[in-house]
Design a protein around this motif. Structure first.
Motif, short mmCIF file in Angstrom:
data_model
loop_
_atom_site.label_atom_id
_atom_site.label_comp_id
_atom_site.label_asym_id
_atom_site.label_seq_id
_atom_site.Cartn_x
_atom_site.Cartn_y
_atom_site.Cartn_z
N THR A 161 -13.34 39.57 0.90
CA THR A 161 -14.12 38.49 0.27
C THR A 161 -14.17 37.26 1.17
O THR A 161 -15.21 36.60 1.29
N ALA A 162 -13.05 36.94 1.81
CA ALA A 162 -13.03 35.80 2.74
C ALA A 162 -14.04 36.00 3.86
O ALA A 162 -14.78 35.08 4.22
N LYS A 163 -14.11 37.21 4.40
CA LYS A 163 -15.07 37.51 5.47
C LYS A 163 -16.50 37.39 4.96
O LYS A 163 -17.37 36.81 5.62
N GLU A 164 -16.77 37.94 3.79
CA GLU A 164 -18.12 37.92 3.22
C GLU A 164 -18.64 36.51 3.01
O GLU A 164 -19.85 36.25 3.10
N GLU B 2 -13.17 33.98 7.36
CA GLU B 2 -12.28 35.04 7.82
C GLU B 2 -10.86 34.52 8.04
O GLU B 2 -10.67 33.43 8.58
N ASP B 3 -9.88 35.30 7.61
CA ASP B 3 -8.45 34.99 7.72
C ASP B 3 -7.99 33.92 6.75
O ASP B 3 -6.81 33.56 6.74
N ASN B 4 -8.88 33.38 5.91
CA ASN B 4 -8.47 32.37 4.92
C ASN B 4 -8.31 33.07 3.58
O ASN B 4 -9.25 33.21 2.80
N LEU B 5 -7.08 33.54 3.32
CA LEU B 5 -6.84 34.30 2.10
C LEU B 5 -6.83 33.42 0.86
O LEU B 5 -6.98 33.93 -0.26
N VAL B 6 -6.66 32.11 1.02
CA VAL B 6 -6.76 31.20 -0.12
C VAL B 6 -8.17 31.26 -0.69
O VAL B 6 -8.39 31.47 -1.89
N VAL B 7 -9.16 31.08 0.19
CA VAL B 7 -10.56 31.14 -0.23
C VAL B 7 -10.89 32.55 -0.74
O VAL B 7 -11.52 32.72 -1.79
N GLY B 8 -10.46 33.56 -0.01
CA GLY B 8 -10.77 34.94 -0.39
C GLY B 8 -10.21 35.31 -1.75
O GLY B 8 -10.92 35.90 -2.59
N ALA B 9 -8.95 34.95 -2.01
CA ALA B 9 -8.33 35.28 -3.30
C ALA B 9 -8.97 34.50 -4.43
O ALA B 9 -9.22 35.05 -5.52
N ILE C 62 -5.21 44.21 -3.55
CA ILE C 62 -5.42 42.75 -3.67
C ILE C 62 -5.60 42.14 -2.29
O ILE C 62 -6.50 41.31 -2.07
N TYR C 63 -4.75 42.55 -1.34
CA TYR C 63 -4.89 42.00 0.02
C TYR C 63 -6.26 42.33 0.60
O TYR C 63 -6.95 41.45 1.14
N ARG C 64 -6.65 43.58 0.49
CA ARG C 64 -7.93 43.99 1.09
C ARG C 64 -9.11 43.31 0.41
O ARG C 64 -10.08 42.92 1.07
N ASN C 65 -9.03 43.15 -0.90
CA ASN C 65 -10.09 42.47 -1.65
C ASN C 65 -10.20 41.02 -1.22
O ASN C 65 -11.30 40.52 -0.93
N ALA C 66 -9.06 40.32 -1.14
CA ALA C 66 -9.06 38.91 -0.74
C ALA C 66 -9.54 38.76 0.71
O ALA C 66 -10.32 37.86 1.03
#
Length: 443
Positions: A411-414, A418-425, A404-408
């Motif tokens: 995805t945030a980077k893509e 980057e480093d915004n896990l709220v957006v990534g998750a 889950i961490y790596r996916n979030a």
């Protein structure tokens, strides 16, 4: 007006008295803008309009008799939010504050949390304004039997699989399961969090707290930090908080403060897991009892638990408990990471402050997904009529949380955050559900 803002406005118009639900919808939808720009087919298919509206809302009365022979009546509910990727899955909450807006907020968050686990489970939530505190076992049994006498019509192993939440532990799940089996004659995995002797999973009790720590550990390692030697504050002293405490101790960290609804304890020597577990899970007493065992600790009422210098903060109590002023204190005292163990425990203002000050922030729908992930593992074991060892379940849990961490994070980077896990998750969880909804047509 943008597509996202138009949908948010409609949610506000339709649900004006449900601030928690509006807050959750706003937080998720605003972060989805980059994904919607890349996928215009989602707007064409009305995905946002559909995903913010529950597929089904069930409200019912729950009459039960107290120990004095007096009839009491509570309101029960189950909100089946989204089944695009699997059966509805989410807890039952028993607390006086429960009303449809809280359950809708929790059910909406559950859609994305469940999606992030990578397992085939949809989002739902339920509960009642019944307060189990101060009730006898017989009163709780009568309430649970009455609650399930209505709920059984709407749940099954392949339709909707409730679990525990605030106010619902192994005792309540047992009473609910017994009544379901009694009415239907089916011995199936319709509830998770069951006792080990009748289909429960090892490590389920520990799962949310352990999973939170596994996620935070992976997150801080990415920035060359370690839990070994870290000073940690945990709000709450329920299931999530207690087992987060245990796992932090195992990984070499030190928890210096914990709380309950009456106040908090502070001990610079580190809080003892066995004692906290005894007070809260066995004796069911207030956290101030801790001082009887460790008199050097201090008990404080009416002050923020976030006032002490720490490296990591884990809010594990309830929604919107960590406010802007608390975030300011944590930042000023050198806190470098925050992991949400509860559902939406940080206010939007607090989250914004953390992000602006480069504090690593793990949002609840990702960081506290370990509980529902292990519930899904319990469903799998029930379907196979099989039981995995504690070590097997714990290993699967850790793998899920790391994924889950790596996916979030990826995805945030893509999507340029980057480093915004709220957006990534949010985006990672949303894409899976949205694609399933598009594939299944207008349902």
């Amino acid at each position: 007006m943008s597509y996202v803002q138009d949908v948010i406005n409609k949610v506000k118009e339709r649900n004006p008295h449900e601030p928690e639900f509006i807050q959750a919808v706003t937080e998720v939808l605003e972060s989805l803008e980059p994904a919607l720009e890349r996928h215009p087919e989602y707007e064409q298919a009305g995905i946002l309009e559909r995903i913010v509206e529950p597929e089904r809302q069930i409200l019912f009365r729950v009459p039960w008799m107290d120990d004095n022979g007096k009839v009491q009546v509570n309101r029960g509910m189950r909100i089946q939010f989204n089944s695009a990727i699997g059966p509805y899955k989410g807890g039952l909450r028993l607390h006086p504050t429960v009303y449809p807006g809280i359950i809708k907020f929790l059910g909406f968050e559950q859609i994305f949390k469940n999606s992030l686990t990578g397992l085939p489970i949809g989002g739902g939530k339920g509960g009642s304004d019944f307060d189990p505190k101060g009730k006898s076992d017989l009163e709780i049994m009568r309430f649970c039997q009455s609650f399930m006498t209505e709920l059984y019509r709407h749940v099954s192993a392949d339709i909707d699989v409730p679990a525990g939440d605030i106010g619902v532990g192994g005792r309540e799940i047992g009473y609910l399961f017994g009544q379901y089996k009694r009415i239907t004659g089916l011995n199936e995995g319709v509830l998770t969090g069951k006792g080990l002797s009748y289909g429960g999973s090892l490590a389920r009790t520990e799962a949310t707290g352990y999973g939170l720590v596994y996620f935070v550990d992976e997150m801080i390692q990415d920035k060359n930090k370690s839990l070994n030697g870290a000073r940690v504050i945990i709000s709450g002293s329920g299931n999530v908080a207690i087992y987060a405490l245990q796992k932090i101790n195992q990984l070499g960290g030190k928890v210096i403060a914990m709380s309950d609804s009456t106040g908090h304890i502070h001990d610079e020597n580190g809080i003892d897991f066995a004692t906290m577990q005894k007070i809260k899970e066995v004796e069911r007493k207030r956290i101030s009892e801790y001082l009887k065992y460790f008199p050097q600790a201090e008990y404080v009422e009416g002050e923020s638990i976030w006032r002490y210098p720490c490296d990591i903060a884990l809010p594990c109590a309830t929604q919107n408990e960590l406010k802007q002023a608390d975030a300011e204190m944590l930042i000023a005292h050198g806190c470098y990471a925050v992991g949400e163990g509860a559902n939406m425990p940080c206010t939007p203002e607090a989250v914004k402050l953390f992000q602006e000050n480069k504090v690593m922030f793990a949002p609840g729908k990702a960081a506290n997904a370990g509980g529902v992930a292990t519930s899904a593992l319990e469903m799998s074991q029930n379907s196979m009529r099989y039981s995995w060892t504690f070590e097997e379940v714990d290993a699967k849990l850790k793998n899920i949380m790391v994924s889950i961490y790596r996916n979030a994070s990826q995805t945030a980077k893509e999507y340029g955050h980057e480093d915004n896990l709220v957006v990534g998750a949010n985006i990672a969880g949303f894409l899976k559900v949205a694609n399933a909804m598009v594939s299944q047509g207008l349902v």
